[in-house]
Write a protein that holds these residues in place. Structure first.
Motif, PDB file in Angstrom:
ATOM      1  N   VAL A   1       0.805  -1.225   0.000  1.00  0.00           N
ATOM      2  CA  VAL A   1       0.000   0.000   0.000  1.00  0.00           C
ATOM      3  C   VAL A   1       0.839   1.277   0.000  1.00  0.00           C
ATOM      4  CG1 VAL A   1      -1.986  -1.101   1.106  1.00  0.00           C
ATOM      5  CG2 VAL A   1      -0.240  -0.022   2.521  1.00  0.00           C
ATOM      6  N   SER A   2       2.076   1.204   0.427  1.00  0.00           N
ATOM      7  CA  SER A   2       2.909   2.400   0.537  1.00  0.00           C
ATOM      8  C   SER A   2       3.546   2.767  -0.814  1.00  0.00           C
ATOM      9  CB  SER A   2       4.015   2.197   1.570  1.00  0.00           C
ATOM     10  OG  SER A   2       4.900   3.300   1.581  1.00  0.00           O
ATOM     11  N   ASP A   3       3.437   4.036  -1.179  1.00  0.00           N
ATOM     12  CA  ASP A   3       4.065   4.521  -2.409  1.00  0.00           C
ATOM     13  C   ASP A   3       5.576   4.659  -2.253  1.00  0.00           C
ATOM     14  OD1 ASP A   3       1.640   4.698  -3.763  1.00  0.00           O
ATOM     15  OD2 ASP A   3       1.275   6.754  -3.070  1.00  0.00           O
ATOM     16  N   ASP A   4       6.040   4.592  -1.027  1.00  0.00           N
ATOM     17  CA  ASP A   4       7.466   4.791  -0.749  1.00  0.00           C
ATOM     18  C   ASP A   4       8.259   3.490  -0.723  1.00  0.00           C
ATOM     19  OD1 ASP A   4       7.050   7.563  -0.454  1.00  0.00           O
ATOM     20  OD2 ASP A   4       6.424   7.285   1.635  1.00  0.00           O
ATOM     21  N   ILE A   5       7.576   2.367  -0.820  1.00  0.00           N
ATOM     22  CA  ILE A   5       8.257   1.066  -0.753  1.00  0.00           C
ATOM     23  C   ILE A   5       7.885   0.244  -1.979  1.00  0.00           C
ATOM     24  CG2 ILE A   5       8.693  -0.997   0.650  1.00  0.00           C
ATOM     25  CD1 ILE A   5       7.537   0.473   3.051  1.00  0.00           C
ATOM     26  N   ASP A   6       8.880  -0.229  -2.695  1.00  0.00           N
ATOM     27  CA  ASP A   6       8.631  -1.078  -3.862  1.00  0.00           C
ATOM     28  C   ASP A   6       8.283  -2.497  -3.425  1.00  0.00           C
ATOM     29  OD1 ASP A   6       9.204   0.970  -5.649  1.00  0.00           O
ATOM     30  OD2 ASP A   6      11.345   0.467  -5.715  1.00  0.00           O
ATOM     31  N   VAL A   7       7.356  -3.114  -4.144  1.00  0.00           N
ATOM     32  CA  VAL A   7       7.050  -4.528  -3.907  1.00  0.00           C
ATOM     33  C   VAL A   7       8.293  -5.341  -4.283  1.00  0.00           C
ATOM     34  CG1 VAL A   7       5.638  -6.498  -4.598  1.00  0.00           C
ATOM     35  CG2 VAL A   7       4.584  -4.231  -4.327  1.00  0.00           C
ATOM     36  N   PRO A   8       8.798  -6.177  -3.369  1.00  0.00           N
ATOM     37  CA  PRO A   8      10.041  -6.904  -3.642  1.00  0.00           C
ATOM     38  C   PRO A   8       9.855  -8.088  -4.585  1.00  0.00           C
ATOM     39  CG  PRO A   8       9.164  -7.562  -1.520  1.00  0.00           C
ATOM     40  CD  PRO A   8       8.276  -6.453  -2.021  1.00  0.00           C
ATOM     41  N   ASP A   9      10.938  -8.462  -5.222  1.00  0.00           N
ATOM     42  CA  ASP A   9      10.984  -9.696  -5.992  1.00  0.00           C
ATOM     43  C   ASP A   9      11.546 -10.799  -5.110  1.00  0.00           C
ATOM     44  OD1 ASP A   9      10.049  -8.507  -8.318  1.00  0.00           O
ATOM     45  OD2 ASP A   9      12.067  -7.953  -8.980  1.00  0.00           O
ATOM     46  N   GLY A  10      11.276 -12.041  -5.490  1.00  0.00           N
ATOM     47  CA  GLY A  10      11.851 -13.152  -4.748  1.00  0.00           C
ATOM     48  C   GLY A  10      10.818 -14.146  -4.284  1.00  0.00           C
ATOM     49  N   HIS A  11      11.304 -15.182  -3.590  1.00  0.00           N
ATOM     50  CA  HIS A  11      10.444 -16.240  -3.067  1.00  0.00           C
ATOM     51  C   HIS A  11       9.808 -15.800  -1.754  1.00  0.00           C
ATOM     52  CE1 HIS A  11       9.227 -20.208  -1.529  1.00  0.00           C
ATOM     53  NE2 HIS A  11       9.253 -20.583  -2.789  1.00  0.00           N
ATOM     54  N   TYR A  12       8.621 -16.324  -1.467  1.00  0.00           N
ATOM     55  CA  TYR A  12       7.911 -15.969  -0.253  1.00  0.00           C
ATOM     56  C   TYR A  12       8.708 -16.237   1.027  1.00  0.00           C
ATOM     57  CZ  TYR A  12       3.195 -14.436  -1.454  1.00  0.00           C
ATOM     58  OH  TYR A  12       2.128 -13.699  -1.863  1.00  0.00           O
ATOM     59  N   GLU A  13       9.615 -17.202   0.985  1.00  0.00           N
ATOM     60  CA  GLU A  13      10.371 -17.527   2.192  1.00  0.00           C
ATOM     61  C   GLU A  13      11.512 -16.545   2.446  1.00  0.00           C
ATOM     62  OE1 GLU A  13      11.647 -21.559   2.089  1.00  0.00           O
ATOM     63  OE2 GLU A  13       9.618 -22.378   1.888  1.00  0.00           O
ATOM     64  N   ALA A  14      11.793 -15.666   1.491  1.00  0.00           N
ATOM     65  CA  ALA A  14      12.869 -14.697   1.650  1.00  0.00           C
ATOM     66  C   ALA A  14      12.497 -13.627   2.675  1.00  0.00           C
ATOM     67  CB  ALA A  14      13.190 -14.055   0.310  1.00  0.00           C
ATOM     68  N   GLU A  15      13.508 -13.098   3.359  1.00  0.00           N
ATOM     69  CA  GLU A  15      13.291 -12.112   4.411  1.00  0.00           C
ATOM     70  C   GLU A  15      12.616 -10.851   3.887  1.00  0.00           C
ATOM     71  OE1 GLU A  15      13.444 -10.686   8.343  1.00  0.00           O
ATOM     72  OE2 GLU A  15      13.858 -12.696   7.554  1.00  0.00           O
ATOM     73  N   ASN A  16      12.948 -10.443   2.656  1.00  0.00           N
ATOM     74  CA  ASN A  16      12.390  -9.192   2.132  1.00  0.00           C
ATOM     75  C   ASN A  16      10.895  -9.271   1.853  1.00  0.00           C
ATOM     76  OD1 ASN A  16      12.586 -10.858  -0.120  1.00  0.00           O
ATOM     77  ND2 ASN A  16      13.354  -9.261  -1.494  1.00  0.00           N
ATOM     78  N   MET A  17      10.333 -10.481   1.848  1.00  0.00           N
ATOM     79  CA  MET A  17       8.894 -10.629   1.602  1.00  0.00           C
ATOM     80  C   MET A  17       8.053 -10.096   2.764  1.00  0.00           C
ATOM     81  SD  MET A  17       8.248 -11.754  -1.366  1.00  0.00           S
ATOM     82  CE  MET A  17       9.719 -11.139  -2.162  1.00  0.00           C
ATOM     83  N   LYS A  18       8.689  -9.896   3.919  1.00  0.00           N
ATOM     84  CA  LYS A  18       7.940  -9.395   5.074  1.00  0.00           C
ATOM     85  C   LYS A  18       7.376  -7.997   4.824  1.00  0.00           C
ATOM     86  CE  LYS A  18      10.090 -12.211   8.660  1.00  0.00           C
ATOM     87  NZ  LYS A  18      10.891 -12.232   9.914  1.00  0.00           N
ATOM     88  N   SER A  19       7.945  -7.290   3.844  1.00  0.00           N
ATOM     89  CA  SER A  19       7.417  -5.955   3.542  1.00  0.00           C
ATOM     90  C   SER A  19       6.032  -6.019   2.914  1.00  0.00           C
ATOM     91  CB  SER A  19       8.373  -5.196   2.611  1.00  0.00           C
ATOM     92  OG  SER A  19       8.223  -5.595   1.264  1.00  0.00           O
ATOM     93  N   THR A  20       5.627  -7.208   2.444  1.00  0.00           N
ATOM     94  CA  THR A  20       4.295  -7.341   1.840  1.00  0.00           C
ATOM     95  C   THR A  20       3.199  -7.586   2.880  1.00  0.00           C
ATOM     96  OG1 THR A  20       4.492  -9.741   1.454  1.00  0.00           O
ATOM     97  CG2 THR A  20       5.311  -8.276  -0.279  1.00  0.00           C
ATOM     98  N   VAL A  21       3.587  -7.701   4.134  1.00  0.00           N
ATOM     99  CA  VAL A  21       2.594  -7.880   5.199  1.00  0.00           C
ATOM    100  C   VAL A  21       1.861  -6.562   5.431  1.00  0.00           C
ATOM    101  CG1 VAL A  21       2.246  -8.349   7.655  1.00  0.00           C
ATOM    102  CG2 VAL A  21       3.892  -9.715   6.347  1.00  0.00           C
ATOM    103  N   VAL A  22       0.543  -6.596   5.390  1.00  0.00           N
ATOM    104  CA  VAL A  22      -0.284  -5.466   5.805  1.00  0.00           C
ATOM    105  C   VAL A  22      -0.729  -5.786   7.225  1.00  0.00           C
ATOM    106  CG1 VAL A  22      -2.367  -4.122   5.366  1.00  0.00           C
ATOM    107  CG2 VAL A  22      -1.081  -5.068   3.444  1.00  0.00           C
ATOM    108  N   PRO A  23      -0.218  -5.052   8.223  1.00  0.00           N
ATOM    109  CA  PRO A  23      -0.467  -5.416   9.620  1.00  0.00           C
ATOM    110  C   PRO A  23      -1.941  -5.621   9.940  1.00  0.00           C
ATOM    111  CG  PRO A  23       1.140  -3.644   9.494  1.00  0.00           C
ATOM    112  CD  PRO A  23       0.592  -3.830   8.108  1.00  0.00           C
ATOM    113  N   ASN A  24      -2.226  -6.804  10.452  1.00  0.00           N
ATOM    114  CA  ASN A  24      -3.572  -7.118  10.949  1.00  0.00           C
ATOM    115  C   ASN A  24      -4.656  -7.109   9.870  1.00  0.00           C
ATOM    116  OD1 ASN A  24      -4.684  -7.958  13.437  1.00  0.00           O
ATOM    117  ND2 ASN A  24      -5.702  -6.016  13.716  1.00  0.00           N
ATOM    118  N   ARG A  25      -4.239  -7.212   8.610  1.00  0.00           N
ATOM    119  CA  ARG A  25      -5.207  -7.077   7.518  1.00  0.00           C
ATOM    120  C   ARG A  25      -6.367  -8.057   7.635  1.00  0.00           C
ATOM    121  NH1 ARG A  25      -3.397  -8.412   1.410  1.00  0.00           N
ATOM    122  NH2 ARG A  25      -3.038 -10.410   2.454  1.00  0.00           N
TER     123      ARG A  25
END
Length: 216
Positions: A75-99
């Motif tokens: 949802v943030s315009d300031d953060i790019d959606v990362p590439d990679g596998h779901y198990e990668a650490e950078n995938m945590k940025s795709t979590v929308v808290p408590n969604r």
């Protein structure tokens, strides 16, 4: 016919859940959410599918809550959606808290209002590592909370909770579903990127089922 609310994003998991509920004989009411997600193309897919199936469908506009989730790349315009596998650490940025707690709570309220007996959503085992609100413990607790929060008991159910996306697709194939009517990519572009975690998991599911993804 027993009435249920299906949380329907327009993605392949919820698309399968929606059709599974219909085929099992439930009177389905679909509920989609615009929470400011970059990949809101999924909502167009959801609307088209529900029109085709002639089932009641609401798209609830809750975009204003996106201002609370500046840490999420979805949802943030300031953060790019990362590439990679779901198990990668950078995938945590795709979590929308408590969604899912937020969306399920709204769906439960809708279910109570229309006298539906349950709320279904598309959590699956591939989500367990990265998304806490897709884990069995969460579904169990939300089901319990739902039954004490209202006089009318509403059951919270995730039919594919112990199945991965490969298994979900396999079930959908057996139902003869057309996955060209779904959207999975997180990046909000005209075509699916093929490199984000969501695309990667989708492509893997088609590959493991010896099929070609019907979307570009």
């Amino acid at each position: 016919m027993k009435k249920i609310v299906v949380i329907y994003s327009g993605g392949m998991d919820s698309f399968t859940v929606l059709n599974k509920a219909i085929k099992e004989g439930f009177d389905v009411y679909a509920l989609s959410f615009d929470y400011g997600q970059k990949h809101n193309k999924e909502l167009i897919c959801a609307k088209e599918v529900c029109n085709e199936l002639s089932i009641p469908h609401k798209i609830l506009d809750i975009k204003t809550i996106s201002s609370l989730f500046t840490s999420s790349s979805l949802v943030s315009d300031d953060i790019d959606v990362p590439d990679g596998h779901y198990e990668a650490e950078n995938m945590k940025s795709t979590v929308v808290p408590n969604r899912n707690m937020i969306l399920i709570s709204l769906a439960i309220g809708y279910a109570v209002d229309i006298e539906a007996e349950g709320v279904w959503y598309g959590a699956h085992s591939g989500d367990h590592m990265i998304y806490p609100d897709c884990r069995p413990e969460f579904v169990k607790v939300m089901d319990q909370a739902s039954k004490v929060a209202n006089f009318e008991p509403v059951h919270v159910h995730a039919p594919y909770l112990e199945t991965d996306k490969i298994g979900i697709l396999k079930d959908g194939i057996q139902m003869d579903l057309d996955y060209s009517k779904t959207w999975t990519c997180y990046k909000g572009q005209e075509k699916a990127c093929g490199t984000c975690g969501s695309c990667g998991e989708r492509l893997e599911a088609f590959e493991k089922n010896n099929l070609k993804d019907p979307i570009t």
